[in-house]
Design an enzyme around this catalytic site. Structure first.
Site, mmCIF file in Angstrom:
data_model
loop_
_atom_site.group_PDB
_atom_site.id
_atom_site.type_symbol
_atom_site.label_atom_id
_atom_site.label_comp_id
_atom_site.label_asym_id
_atom_site.label_seq_id
_atom_site.Cartn_x
_atom_site.Cartn_y
_atom_site.Cartn_z
ATOM 1 N N TRP A 107 51.784 21.427 41.927
ATOM 2 C CA TRP A 107 50.965 20.847 43.390
ATOM 3 C C TRP A 107 49.912 22.242 42.690
ATOM 4 O O TRP A 107 48.340 21.554 43.137
ATOM 5 C CB TRP A 107 51.377 21.494 44.972
ATOM 6 N N ASP A 174 48.483 27.517 49.496
ATOM 7 C CA ASP A 174 48.933 26.632 49.244
ATOM 8 C C ASP A 174 50.076 26.391 50.108
ATOM 9 O O ASP A 174 51.042 26.319 49.918
ATOM 10 C CB ASP A 174 49.166 25.035 48.666
ATOM 11 N N LYS A 198 55.144 18.366 56.109
ATOM 12 C CA LYS A 198 57.495 18.925 55.716
ATOM 13 C C LYS A 198 57.901 19.769 56.689
ATOM 14 O O LYS A 198 58.790 19.573 56.587
ATOM 15 C CB LYS A 198 57.019 19.613 54.249
HETATM 16 C C1 LIG Z 1 53.353 17.699 49.546
HETATM 17 C C2 LIG Z 1 52.200 19.383 49.827
HETATM 18 C C3 LIG Z 1 50.818 18.201 49.023
HETATM 19 C C4 LIG Z 1 50.605 17.063 48.717
HETATM 20 O O1 LIG Z 1 50.304 17.445 50.272
HETATM 21 P P1 LIG Z 1 49.575 15.442 50.639
HETATM 22 O O2 LIG Z 1 49.031 16.289 51.967
HETATM 23 O O3 LIG Z 1 50.315 14.670 50.094
HETATM 24 O O4 LIG Z 1 48.307 15.345 49.599
HETATM 25 C C5 LIG Z 1 50.305 19.617 48.023
HETATM 26 N N1 LIG Z 1 50.873 20.942 48.547
HETATM 27 C C6 LIG Z 1 52.445 20.973 48.117
HETATM 28 C C7 LIG Z 1 53.440 22.542 48.112
HETATM 29 C C8 LIG Z 1 53.516 19.720 48.645
HETATM 30 O O5 LIG Z 1 54.657 20.142 48.950
#
Ligand SMILES: *Cc1c(COP(=O)(O)O)cnc(C)c1O
Length: 362
Positions: A107, A174, A198
């Site tokens: 990511w 993030d 998540k």
């Molecule tokens: C799942 C995830 C993403 C992607 O998220 P989307 O909502 O599918 O764009 C980005 N960063 C991390 C750390 C993730 O776990």
């Protein structure tokens, strides 16, 4: 929904993932008849008092649970965390300026790729050469970088920043896979984003927490939907928000508060992770894939020493109603995601199953 201990599914999915049972039940009720209005939550307008109350309560619960100060604004946006990979540099990076990024996983590297479209990117550290199995500690961030971006928890390879690096730069994080899982000084961040699916709610909405003072400093004009300031001005209602997804986030936030907030969650998450890592460490069939000091409390990645046992192990897990433990296609092996809503009892059952499996196979 009648689930007894015996019929309960132990959901270790990495995302979208387990939500609290009471949230699912309440959300299901609201789909049929929202607040006894005789219509579904899916049928109400987003400008109605019913929905504006949902949005306001969700934002104020985020502020309360994260103990945010007046400078920080809470937004619920579309497009997933992946849209934030571009929206962040669009709002914070001029073409001739530099942003610093830590490359700690899949990511992070996607975020880096997008930032390069908008300005200069200085990748100040990377753990790529060791399959993202650790979190770098030896690096420096240039003072003049507009911001420093980290991925607090690396969902795919199972590492997590145990402490947030202290720099003079604006911190951008993030937190998609560990938001609300542990206590941090959230006010020390300029911007935090997290796809809801998540640890917060269903797919389709992204939480953004932004310090309003870092905005408005770039020269290029921004498309309306990309400018955080417009979303702040309109209370996340610049266009039709994902009504149902925001509602389910609200239910999860209420649940989180009712069980004691982030502090209580952190304690429980530590207990769950310790239990599972202990089993992996002492069971001869398994091994962890990341260094001990970087172990994620959210996504526990492990391998089987004998790969021939992988399939039988997965089958045995399924027999025991354990789902979602197959590793990501990039990392292989296994991954058990222990998000907030996953009960301790599910981790205990996974551990017992691992012990049982190893007795049968040694
Ligand atoms: C799942 C995830 C993403 C992607 O998220 P989307 O909502 O599918 O764009 C980005 N960063 C991390 C750390 C993730 O776990």
């Amino acid at each position: 929904m009648q689930t007894t201990e015996k019929t309960m599914i132990h959901n270790f999915n990495a995302g979208p993932s387990v939500l609290p049972k009471e949230v699912i039940i309440e959300a299901a009720d609201a789909v049929i008849n929202f607040n006894n209005n005789g219509i579904s939550i899916l049928e109400i307008g987003h400008r109605t008092p019913q929905f504006t109350a949902i949005m306001e309560e969700a934002c104020s619960l985020v502020k309360e649970l994260m103990a945010l100060d007046e400078d920080h604004e809470v937004l619920f946006l579309h497009g997933g965390a992946s849209t934030q990979f571009m929206q962040v540099p669009m709002n914070l990076l001029n073409p001739k300026d530099t942003a610093a990024y830590a490359d700690t996983g899949v990511w992070s590297s996607k975020a880096i790729k997008e930032a390069k479209l908008f300005g200069k990117v200085d990748v100040v550290c990377s753990s790529k050469e060791k399959k993202y199995s650790y979190i770098p500690t030896d690096f420096a961030v240039p003072n003049d970088a507009n911001y420093f971006h980290i991925t607090t928890n690396n969902t795919i390879f199972g590492t997590q920043w145990q402490t947030i690096p202290q720099t003079s730069n604006v911190m951008v994080a993030d937190m998609s896979s560990d938001i609300f899982s542990r206590q941090l000084n959230f006010n020390s961040f300029g911007l935090i984003y997290a796809g809801a699916q998540k640890n917060l709610g269903p797919a389709g909405v992204t939480l953004v927490v932004v310090n309003k003072h870092i905005l408005g400093k770039i020269k290029n004009p921004l498309p309306t939907m990309m400018d955080y300031r417009n979303h702040i001005a309109e209370g996340s209602m610049l266009n039709t928000p994902p009504v149902f997804a925001v509602y389910v986030c609200l239910l999860t936030l209420r649940w989180l508060k009712s069980v004691g907030g982030i502090a209580a969650m952190e304690k429980l998450n530590e207990e769950k992770a310790a239990l599972l890592y202990h089993e992996i460490d002492q069971n001869d069939l398994f091994e962890t894939t990341v260094v001990k000091s970087a172990r994620s409390r959210m996504n526990v990645c492990f391998n089987m020493k004998d790969s021939n046992l992988e399939k039988p192990f997965l089958d045995f897990a399924k027999e025991n109603r354990i789902i979602g433990i197959k590793g990501h296609r990039l990392s292989g092996g296994f991954r058990a995601s222990l998000y907030n809503a996953l009960p301790l009892s599910s981790v205990k059952i996974l551990v017992e199953m691992m012990q049982d499996f190893s007795k049968r196979n040694s």
